[in-house]
Design a protein around this motif. Structure first.
Motif, PDB file in Angstrom:
ATOM      1  N   ARG A   1       0.639  -1.430   0.524  1.00 21.42           N
ATOM      2  CA  ARG A   1       0.039   0.343  -0.127  1.00 21.42           C
ATOM      3  C   ARG A   1       0.926   1.295  -0.512  1.00 21.42           C
ATOM      4  O   ARG A   1       0.866   2.182  -0.678  1.00 21.42           O
ATOM      5  CB  ARG A   1      -0.855  -0.394   0.963  1.00 21.42           C
TER       6      ARG A   1
ATOM      7  N   ASP B   1       6.517  -2.306 -14.435  1.00 20.39           N
ATOM      8  CA  ASP B   1       5.255  -3.342 -14.653  1.00 20.39           C
ATOM      9  C   ASP B   1       4.451  -3.928 -13.230  1.00 20.39           C
ATOM     10  O   ASP B   1       3.611  -3.886 -12.529  1.00 20.39           O
ATOM     11  CB  ASP B   1       5.416  -4.475 -15.653  1.00 20.39           C
TER      12      ASP B   1
ATOM     13  N   GLU C   1       2.995  -1.428 -11.468  1.00 15.78           N
ATOM     14  CA  GLU C   1       1.498  -0.948 -11.543  1.00 15.78           C
ATOM     15  C   GLU C   1       1.113  -2.508 -10.850  1.00 15.78           C
ATOM     16  O   GLU C   1      -0.468  -2.588 -10.763  1.00 15.78           O
ATOM     17  CB  GLU C   1       1.503  -1.300 -12.840  1.00 15.78           C
ATOM     18  N   VAL C   2       1.068  -3.647 -11.125  1.00 14.20           N
ATOM     19  CA  VAL C   2       0.495  -4.851 -10.017  1.00 14.20           C
ATOM     20  C   VAL C   2       0.255  -4.520  -8.911  1.00 14.20           C
ATOM     21  O   VAL C   2      -0.654  -5.239  -8.201  1.00 14.20           O
ATOM     22  CB  VAL C   2       1.066  -6.515 -11.007  1.00 14.20           C
TER      23      VAL C   2
ATOM     24  N   THR D   1       0.136  -1.871  -7.042  1.00 14.25           N
ATOM     25  CA  THR D   1      -0.918  -0.979  -6.978  1.00 14.25           C
ATOM     26  C   THR D   1      -2.061  -1.677  -7.396  1.00 14.25           C
ATOM     27  O   THR D   1      -2.919  -1.134  -6.273  1.00 14.25           O
ATOM     28  CB  THR D   1      -0.864  -0.011  -8.061  1.00 14.25           C
ATOM     29  N   ARG D   2      -2.143  -2.187  -8.266  1.00 17.48           N
ATOM     30  CA  ARG D   2      -4.116  -3.114  -8.873  1.00 17.48           C
ATOM     31  C   ARG D   2      -4.441  -3.841  -8.114  1.00 17.48           C
ATOM     32  O   ARG D   2      -5.702  -3.857  -6.930  1.00 17.48           O
ATOM     33  CB  ARG D   2      -3.530  -3.550 -10.332  1.00 17.48           C
ATOM     34  N   TYR D   3      -3.569  -4.756  -7.005  1.00 23.34           N
ATOM     35  CA  TYR D   3      -3.790  -5.903  -6.465  1.00 23.34           C
ATOM     36  C   TYR D   3      -3.505  -5.221  -4.905  1.00 23.34           C
ATOM     37  O   TYR D   3      -3.445  -6.838  -4.500  1.00 23.34           O
ATOM     38  CB  TYR D   3      -3.894  -6.886  -6.648  1.00 23.34           C
ATOM     39  N   GLN D   4      -3.388  -4.805  -4.570  1.00 22.85           N
ATOM     40  CA  GLN D   4      -2.672  -3.682  -3.171  1.00 22.85           C
ATOM     41  C   GLN D   4      -3.122  -4.727  -2.005  1.00 22.85           C
ATOM     42  O   GLN D   4      -2.294  -5.471  -1.558  1.00 22.85           O
ATOM     43  CB  GLN D   4      -2.236  -2.833  -2.808  1.00 22.85           C
ATOM     44  N   TRP D   5      -4.454  -4.543  -1.818  1.00 31.22           N
ATOM     45  CA  TRP D   5      -5.060  -5.639  -0.421  1.00 31.22           C
ATOM     46  C   TRP D   5      -4.774  -6.997  -1.342  1.00 31.22           C
ATOM     47  O   TRP D   5      -4.858  -8.173   0.263  1.00 31.22           O
ATOM     48  CB  TRP D   5      -6.105  -5.332  -0.622  1.00 31.22           C
ATOM     49  N   TRP D   6      -4.747  -7.535  -2.172  1.00 33.70           N
ATOM     50  CA  TRP D   6      -4.752  -8.551  -2.166  1.00 33.70           C
ATOM     51  C   TRP D   6      -2.492  -9.354  -1.360  1.00 33.70           C
ATOM     52  O   TRP D   6      -2.454 -10.470  -0.833  1.00 33.70           O
ATOM     53  CB  TRP D   6      -4.724  -9.947  -3.838  1.00 33.70           C
TER      54      TRP D   6
END
Length: 237
Positions: A68, A207, A210-211, A213-218
């Motif tokens: 995060r 890259d 970016e991944v 950031t997109r799936y930070q909670w996972w």
């Protein structure tokens, strides 16, 4: 030989084993017979353990929240933990070079100095603690001991981020000015290498960022599980 009643005669009877020394009481020097004075730890010894626990807590927090924070607040992550992956991702996130150098140097240096002082204060007890909870073993200890004997000047810079090497440098009473000088060389080398890697693999790291950031909670959930499992495993050793 046995007598008629089945008992052994005195000549054939095995001698009784010598009694073991009584472990209770004051230890003594076998050469002089004088009592060995108890080891007196310096007054600051407990403070090193408090500092070490605080650093471990910071590392665990970083291992949970890094996904995060690494994009928007890389300085916070580096302050909590300056592991190689966080160094590379912080550079990719755009952390300034002065902040990168200052924060990472302080964090890596603090961990090494604290572990060095623990080694000075607690000696073999510190090594035993690391063996029990951090996966250190006798073979690794012998390997590092040989390294210190042959090339201490190279071992400390190469393993500037190693708690084990820091503790062993304290156990071996390496002079603190020498430790600080070698540590500075090691930290500078590590930061330079991570900066070069971040430049060389910038596209791949972007890259990855970016991944993340997109799936930070996972990533946070998975990191939390890993932290809990790792700490539980260490405590059960």
């Amino acid at each position: 030989m046995s007598d008629a009643d089945g008992t052994r005669d005195a000549a054939a009877a095995p001698s009784a084993p010598a009694p073991l020394p009584d472990p209770v009481g004051e230890p003594f020097d076998p050469a002089t017979g004088a009592p060995v004075p108890p080891v007196e730890r310096p007054w600051w010894a407990p403070l090193t353990l408090v500092a070490f626990v605080a650093l471990v807590v910071c590392t665990n927090v970083a291992n949970v929240v890094w996904a995060r924070w690494i994009g928007d607040h890389p300085e916070r992550v580096l302050a909590l933990s300056s592991r190689n992956r966080y160094l590379a991702l912080a550079l990719t996130s755009g952390v300034s070079i002065p902040a990168y150098v200052a924060i990472a140097t302080a964090r890596i240096g603090a961990a090494f100095v604290v572990c060095h002082l623990i080694g000075r204060a607690y000696a073999e007890d510190a090594i035993a603690l690391f063996k029990r909870y951090l996966g250190f073993n006798d073979d690794a200890e012998r390997t590092f001991d040989r390294g210190f004997e042959k090339a201490e000047w190279a071992l400390i810079p190469l393993f500037a981020g190693s708690n084990i090497v820091a503790v062993l440098s304290g156990v071996r009473r390496t002079p603190l000015p020498k430790v600080l000088g070698l540590l500075a060389v090691g930290i500078a080398g590590r930061l330079a290498v991570m900066w070069w890697l971040a430049q060389a693999f910038e596209d791949q790291l972007l890259d990855l960022l970016e991944v993340i950031t997109r799936y930070q909670w996972w990533f946070i959930a998975a990191s939390l599980v890993l932290v809990v499992v790792a700490n539980a495993r260490n405590l059960r050793r």
